[in-house]
Every structure is written in C-alpha cells, then in structure tokens.
Design a protein around this motif. Structure first.
Motif, mmCIF file in Angstrom:
data_model
loop_
_atom_site.group_PDB
_atom_site.id
_atom_site.type_symbol
_atom_site.label_atom_id
_atom_site.label_comp_id
_atom_site.label_asym_id
_atom_site.label_seq_id
_atom_site.Cartn_x
_atom_site.Cartn_y
_atom_site.Cartn_z
ATOM 1 N N GLY A 78 0.815 -1.210 0.000
ATOM 2 C CA GLY A 78 0.000 0.000 0.000
ATOM 3 C C GLY A 78 0.848 1.259 0.000
ATOM 4 O O GLY A 78 0.557 2.222 -0.727
ATOM 5 N N LEU A 79 1.904 1.277 0.821
ATOM 6 C CA LEU A 79 2.799 2.436 0.852
ATOM 7 C C LEU A 79 3.513 2.596 -0.490
ATOM 8 O O LEU A 79 3.636 3.713 -1.011
ATOM 9 N N TYR A 80 3.978 1.489 -1.040
ATOM 10 C CA TYR A 80 4.680 1.514 -2.334
ATOM 11 C C TYR A 80 3.787 2.088 -3.426
ATOM 12 O O TYR A 80 4.188 3.010 -4.159
ATOM 13 N N ARG A 81 2.563 1.596 -3.528
ATOM 14 C CA ARG A 81 1.673 2.084 -4.583
ATOM 15 C C ARG A 81 1.262 3.527 -4.335
ATOM 16 O O ARG A 81 1.057 4.295 -5.278
ATOM 17 N N GLY A 82 1.145 3.896 -3.054
ATOM 18 C CA GLY A 82 0.839 5.287 -2.755
ATOM 19 C C GLY A 82 1.945 6.228 -3.198
ATOM 20 O O GLY A 82 1.684 7.315 -3.725
ATOM 21 N N LEU A 83 3.201 5.803 -3.004
ATOM 22 C CA LEU A 83 4.321 6.640 -3.423
ATOM 23 C C LEU A 83 4.420 6.765 -4.942
ATOM 24 O O LEU A 83 4.915 7.762 -5.461
ATOM 25 N N LEU A 84 3.955 5.739 -5.649
ATOM 26 C CA LEU A 84 3.999 5.793 -7.113
ATOM 27 C C LEU A 84 2.822 6.552 -7.709
ATOM 28 O O LEU A 84 2.818 6.830 -8.913
ATOM 29 N N ALA A 85 1.827 6.879 -6.897
ATOM 30 C CA ALA A 85 0.635 7.564 -7.406
ATOM 31 C C ALA A 85 1.034 8.872 -8.078
ATOM 32 O O ALA A 85 1.731 9.704 -7.511
ATOM 33 N N GLY A 86 0.579 9.033 -9.308
ATOM 34 C CA GLY A 86 0.860 10.252 -10.049
ATOM 35 C C GLY A 86 2.235 10.298 -10.689
ATOM 36 O O GLY A 86 2.586 11.281 -11.335
ATOM 37 N N LEU A 146 4.273 -6.292 -6.145
ATOM 38 C CA LEU A 146 5.306 -5.390 -6.663
ATOM 39 C C LEU A 146 4.856 -4.615 -7.886
ATOM 40 O O LEU A 146 5.588 -3.744 -8.368
ATOM 41 N N LEU A 147 3.672 -4.915 -8.407
ATOM 42 C CA LEU A 147 3.225 -4.289 -9.648
ATOM 43 C C LEU A 147 2.608 -2.927 -9.360
ATOM 44 O O LEU A 147 1.679 -2.821 -8.549
ATOM 45 N N PRO A 148 3.086 -1.867 -9.996
ATOM 46 C CA PRO A 148 2.522 -0.532 -9.768
ATOM 47 C C PRO A 148 1.067 -0.462 -10.213
ATOM 48 O O PRO A 148 0.624 -1.196 -11.101
ATOM 49 N N ALA A 149 0.315 0.437 -9.567
ATOM 50 C CA ALA A 149 -1.075 0.666 -9.957
ATOM 51 C C ALA A 149 -1.246 2.027 -10.600
ATOM 52 O O ALA A 149 -2.360 2.414 -10.938
ATOM 53 N N SER A 150 -0.164 2.760 -10.780
ATOM 54 C CA SER A 150 -0.255 4.137 -11.259
ATOM 55 C C SER A 150 -0.222 4.189 -12.784
ATOM 56 O O SER A 150 0.600 3.525 -13.418
ATOM 57 N N PRO A 151 -1.094 4.971 -13.419
ATOM 58 C CA PRO A 151 -1.039 5.131 -14.876
ATOM 59 C C PRO A 151 0.327 5.660 -15.305
ATOM 60 O O PRO A 151 0.951 6.451 -14.595
ATOM 61 N N GLY A 152 0.767 5.218 -16.464
ATOM 62 C CA GLY A 152 2.045 5.692 -16.974
ATOM 63 C C GLY A 152 3.235 4.930 -16.455
ATOM 64 O O GLY A 152 4.373 5.262 -16.791
ATOM 65 N N CYS A 153 3.020 3.902 -15.620
ATOM 66 C CA CYS A 153 4.121 3.067 -15.136
ATOM 67 C C CYS A 153 4.210 1.801 -15.991
ATOM 68 O O CYS A 153 3.194 1.177 -16.290
ATOM 69 N N LEU A 154 5.425 1.441 -16.359
ATOM 70 C CA LEU A 154 5.666 0.222 -17.137
ATOM 71 C C LEU A 154 6.518 -0.727 -16.302
ATOM 72 O O LEU A 154 7.573 -0.337 -15.791
ATOM 73 N N THR A 155 6.047 -1.962 -16.157
ATOM 74 C CA THR A 155 6.797 -2.989 -15.444
ATOM 75 C C THR A 155 7.280 -4.032 -16.438
ATOM 76 O O THR A 155 6.480 -4.584 -17.200
ATOM 77 N N VAL A 156 8.576 -4.283 -16.438
ATOM 78 C CA VAL A 156 9.175 -5.315 -17.288
ATOM 79 C C VAL A 156 9.618 -6.453 -16.378
ATOM 80 O O VAL A 156 10.429 -6.262 -15.470
ATOM 81 N N VAL A 157 9.055 -7.626 -16.600
ATOM 82 C CA VAL A 157 9.348 -8.811 -15.793
ATOM 83 C C VAL A 157 10.105 -9.809 -16.651
ATOM 84 O O VAL A 157 9.760 -10.018 -17.823
ATOM 85 N N THR A 158 11.143 -10.424 -16.087
ATOM 86 C CA THR A 158 11.786 -11.546 -16.768
ATOM 87 C C THR A 158 11.620 -12.800 -15.919
ATOM 88 O O THR A 158 11.649 -12.735 -14.686
ATOM 89 N N SER A 159 11.430 -13.924 -16.580
ATOM 90 C CA SER A 159 11.285 -15.189 -15.861
ATOM 91 C C SER A 159 11.525 -16.344 -16.810
ATOM 92 O O SER A 159 11.240 -16.253 -18.013
#
Length: 604
Positions: free
Chosen positions: A382-390, A409-422
């Motif tokens: 919750g803190l992580y996603r709050g910090l990414l807001a906006g 670990l996945l952001p909820a903020s628009p304009g954020c791109l997450t690249v995952v490798t596995s």
C-alpha cells in the motif's frame, strides 16, 4: 458542449442532445472521445470500426464520418474549414475539448487529485475525490455502439480505469472508516473483474468494515469458486489474508467514536535510477525491441492503466540482456525514474526474494527509511503504490519465480511500465493482463553477430568454418556463445578451430561450456531451472533423451515414462512452462540439444 462516454454515448449542446448518426460514426466519435486531446491514427480507427476484414473503401468512409461529425459539432463552420473540435493530424484525427466538457476527463482529473491526497496521507480527502470520480460512471463505457467495437482494447482499457480507481478508493476508505462511500462502485467493479484477487480482497474488507461480515464471507467464497473453476488455482496470499482477517474479526465497523486518522507527512520525492549497466556487446532482437519500444511509448502516453510485459524463455536465452537494453532505451519516457530488483527466482546462490523484502528494497530506493516502513506485505504494498501515485516510472523485476512473488510489486499508477523476466511462462500473470513476450533462439545470423561483437570481426572472418561450427554446437544459445567467446578472448593465441574442436570432442555433454567459479555457466543455469520441477516432471525430463526423433508427443512421452497419456501431456505442459522443452507445434515438443545433453548427464 458536454461529451459523455462513461455510460451511454451522448453529446449535449445547451439543452439539446445531438443525433450522432450511423452506428460506425458513433463508434468513431466514442474512439476519439476516449483519446480526447490525443491523435488517433487512421489505421487504429479502421481496426476498431472494422474488426474483421476492412473494406477497400474504409479510409474514405472514415473521412466522410469525420466530415459529418465536424458539421454536427460545429454547425456554423464554413465548408472545408478545419474547425476547432475535430482536427486533422498527420495520419489521423484528434478531438479537442476542455476537461470540464468531457466526463472521462473529469473522472481522470478527480482520480489524480485522489491519488495525490492518498500519497500525502490525506485519506478522507482522497475518498471524496475518488467517490466524485466514480459517481460520473453511468454504466458500461460508450453504451450504444456495437458490442464487438466496445470489446476493443481502447474501450476495455477505460473500464479498467474504473476498476483501478475503485480499488484505490477502497484503500483510502479503509484507512479513514468511510467504506460506505465506495462500496457501490466497488461492487460494480467486482462484477467487471470477477477474477481480480486484489480487487476482491478490498471488497471483502470493505464489506466487513461496514459490518456486513456474512456478505464479506459470501463474496470471498464466490471468487474462490470462480478461481477454482476458471483458472484451477486457489486464492492468493492477499485475498486469503483478507478472508482470514474477516474470520478473526480483525476488521471492525467504523463507529462514531472512532479515533481521528493520523496524517503522516509526505514522503520525500526521490527519483531512482537503478537500471543495471547495459550490455556493451548487445546485438540483434530487432523485432522484440520494436515491440518493447512501442509498449513503452503507449504506456508513457496514456492516462489509463499501467502496463506489464513478461519476457520469458529458456535459461541463457538473453532475457535479462534484452530487458536491460530496452529499459535504457525507454528510460527518458519515464521521467520519475527507474526501479530494479533482482528477484532471484533462479539464482543458484540464494533462495527467491520474498515479496516483503522486495518491497522494502523498492521503498528504500524511493526514499523511505527503514524506521518508516510498516510491517506485512499488504501494508508495504500500500505504501509503495501510494508513493507511485501520479508518477511515471519504469520498473524492472528480473528473475521472477512465480506470479505470487510479483503481485505486490506491480505498480497501480497510470504511466508506469513494469518489465518482468522469468524462465517460467507465468500464466497467472498473463491472465491478470500482462503482455507475454517469449524469446526464441536468435537466428544464425544474429548468433554470428553476437559472437563477432565479443571476439572481433577479424578473427571471425579469418575462420568462417570454425565460426559456423561453434554457433551450431552452441545451439545458438546466447549464454553458450558468451562462454565460448570468453574463452576465445582470454586466449587470443588459440585458433577458433581449436575451440570448435573442444566443443566437438565434448559432444553429448556440457563440459566445454563450463566456466570458472562465479562466472556464467550453462550447466548451472540449466540446473537452476531443473530444480524447480516437480518430481514427476523432473523424471520425464531425464527420460526424454531416450526419444530419438526431433519431436516428442504425449503418447511417446507416456511410453517412455510408463504413464497414462493424459498425465504425460500434463507433465510436458509443465516442462514447457518452465521452458525446458518447446512446444514446436500443437502437441509436439522439442528438446534443445544442450538441454538434451544436460538431461543425459543427469542420468549418468
């Protein structure tokens, strides 16, 4: 003038609702409205209006619709005048309107205000903004146009904005005891996304916070049943934790005498720059780079949901190198920074990183001190996603072990791109909306180019036959080529023919592709994938080299392992998800020659 797209598609001038014309003309207007202020390419318009095979006259029809809409929106406009509403742009069209004229723009503006309030410790204010935003929704997006058109990504993405805002509203409401203000929207969102576990966890908690414990438990049971029936999986940790809190009656209804919410001071704005160094000898992967570049462009330009891309493939195929290279190319499109975490899902030196520890690393990079970090995965997330807001950030999550490790670990903020490798296919992440990008072996030309970048073009051109043999005996696997190149670089007095001879002599084993302790090693890389298998699939993998043909079917695998065909098919599927075999054609699986050698060594 008032434009409405959050429900029935309507345009109102003064007190008069305008007749928007033919269904496809209405669909065109709806498409331009969900992209108000941004140009929409002609090719995208044609794709939305004619989802199948467009007619040859499609572009001319679109131009006629544009002309009709211009006359509708600006009836006093002189013939052939460009007007100020529907503008022609290179290769497309743009609808111009003020924020207070379009319900979707108002919704987005209110959502941003709510996100800023939530990120700075003002949950009551956040709830007011979120509730005002959600109240603008009158029904499914662009009601009144064809269902096939509304199902297009351009419209479904807008509905996901509603879901995301409802989820953020629930978080803020739970903090300040105002769940009653968001429950109606949260229920609607749960109908739109019946398998979104994070959303349903918030619904369960919000119902309990209103004293509706029985309904909360029913809501949990409904989604648990749907997950089992449709995906064959149990509820994940977040939904399970919400259920447990309700059972233990840890979520109490907010009373009139509830203590006031303590407001915390805003966290410092820190712009992280954590990308690992780019690989100086990176080459090839042109198609994949174009795909990642286009996704970065689209994510950086949108106010909609964040994007996630999963780069998967067999051990040593170059997933991390591609992810890091593309991230460096895209970094300037994410001005608020770049985050990077090595999740260690296949690290031979340590166990996979727990989500809580990964979140602590991410929060530290965003300027949060250890003393200010809460306990528990949910609070950290919750803190992580709050910090990414906006904010607009690029997040690189390297070496994921599984979907549950990734969810918090996945952001909820628009304009954020997450690249995952596995190395795993992670179907749960794909089902949640991540875009899959599976890496195949590079072409022979790209493999030669990669080798040349490492050992020099002069040595390559001097011994072309040796080069061809090295590429072939390495099976075009980038890690194997890198191991051979390292040996060639350290002994420039050795001819390449000698290295090719070493590979030839070791045929059937990985001895010639071993490295010094601490360096990349093909055998170790394969073993880290192998150790994640179940006992049954590991046994089948060890038996596969006994099959002499290039492709193995479920029937052949069943005969090898003395198993029912159905069970053999499931085990082959598990091996394919781990990228230890490749499903070359439906129901037919191939084993890379180096993996064949590794499997043979396991039985020696």
């Amino acid at each position: 003038m008032r434009f409405e797209v959050l429900g029935s598609l309507r345009v109102v001038r003064g007190e008069t609702e305008l007749d928007l014309g033919f269904p496809q003309q209405r669909a065109l207007l709806g498409l331009l409205l969900v992209h108000t202020g941004r140009s929409v390419r002609m090719s995208e318009i044609v794709d939305v209006l004619w989802p199948g095979q467009p007619p040859a006259s499609a572009r001319n029809v679109v131009r006629r619709y544009v002309g009709a809409l211009r006359r509708l929106l600006e009836p006093e406009l002189p013939p052939r005048a460009p007007g100020r509403r529907l503008l022609t742009r290179t290769g497309g069209y743009l609808l111009e309107a003020d924020t207070d004229e379009v319900d979707l723009l108002c919704f987005r503006d209110l959502t941003r205000q709510g996100m800023r309030a939530a990120a700075t410790g003002r949950p009551e204010e956040a709830v007011r903004h979120f509730a005002d935003a959600l109240a603008l929704w009158r029904g499914p997006v662009a009601t009144g146009i064809a269902e096939a058109t509304r199902a297009h990504l351009h419209f479904s993405a807008v509905e996901r904005e509603f879901v995301r805002t409802a989820q953020m509203a629930a978080d803020a409401a739970l903090l300040c005891g105002r769940s009653e203000q968001v429950l109606p929207a949260l229920r609607r969102a749960a109908v739109l996304e019946p398998l979104d576990e994070a959303l349903h966890a918030r619904l369960v908690l919000s119902l309990a916070a209103r004293g509706l414990q029985a309904e909360a438990l029913t809501a949990y049971e409904d989604v648990r049943r749907d997950l089992a029936a449709q995906l064959g999986v149990p509820p994940g940790p977040e939904l399970g934790a919400a259920h447990a809190r309700v059972l233990r009656q840890e979520v109490r209804p907010a009373g009139r005498d509830a203590p006031p919410v303590r407001r915390r001071s805003p966290e410092p704005f820190v712009r992280p720059a954590q990308l690992p160094p780019d690989l100086a000898v990176f080459t090839g992967r042109g198609t994949e780079l174009e795909t990642l570049n286009a996704l970065a462009d689209a994510t950086a330009a949108t106010d909609g949901v964040p994007a996630t891309v999963l780069i998967s493939g067999m051990a040593g195929i170059g997933k991390t190198a591609l992810a890091v290279h593309s991230a460096h190319r895209a970094a300037d499109r994410f001005p608020d920074g770049q985050l990077h975490v090595e999740l260690g899902g296949f690290d031979p030196r340590r166990s996979a990183l727990e989500p809580a520890e990964a979140l602590r690393q991410l929060l530290a990079a965003l300027g949060v001190t250890a003393r200010r970090m809460p306990e528990g995965v949910d609070a950290l997330a919750g803190l992580y996603r709050g910090l990414l807001a906006g904010r607009r950030l690029l997040v690189l999550l390297d070496g994921a072990a599984g979907t549950e490790q990734l969810r918090p670990l996945l952001p909820a903020s628009p304009g954020c791109l997450t690249v995952v490798t596995s190395r795993n296919a992670l179907p749960g992440l794909i089902a949640a909306g991540a875009r899959p990008l599976r890496l195949d072996l590079p072409s022979a030309a790209d493999a030669r180019a990669a080798l040349a970048r490492r050992i020099g073009f002069a040595r390559m051109t001097a011994e072309p036959e040796a080069v061809e043999e090295i590429v072939a005996r390495c099976g075009r696997l980038p890690l194997a080529l890198a191991v051979v190149a390292a040996r060639a670089t350290s002994r420039r007095d050795f001819p390449l023919a000698a290295l090719a001879a070493e590979l030839r002599a070791a045929h059937g084993s990985l001895d010639a592709l071993s490295s010094a302790k601490g360096a990349a090693d093909v055998r170790t890389a394969f073993h880290c994938s192998y150790r994640t298998l179940s006992a049954r699939s590991a046994r089948l993998f060890r038996l596969l080299p006994q099959h002499t043909g290039p492709l193995v079917t479920a029937g052949a695998a069943a005969a090898l392992a003395d198993l029912p065909v159905r069970e053999a098919r499931a085990l082959l599927g598990e091996l394919a998800e781990a990228h230890l075999v490749t499903e070359a054609t439906p129901g037919r699986y191939a084993l890379h020659e180096l993996l064949r050698a590794f499997a043979t060594e396991l039985t020696a």
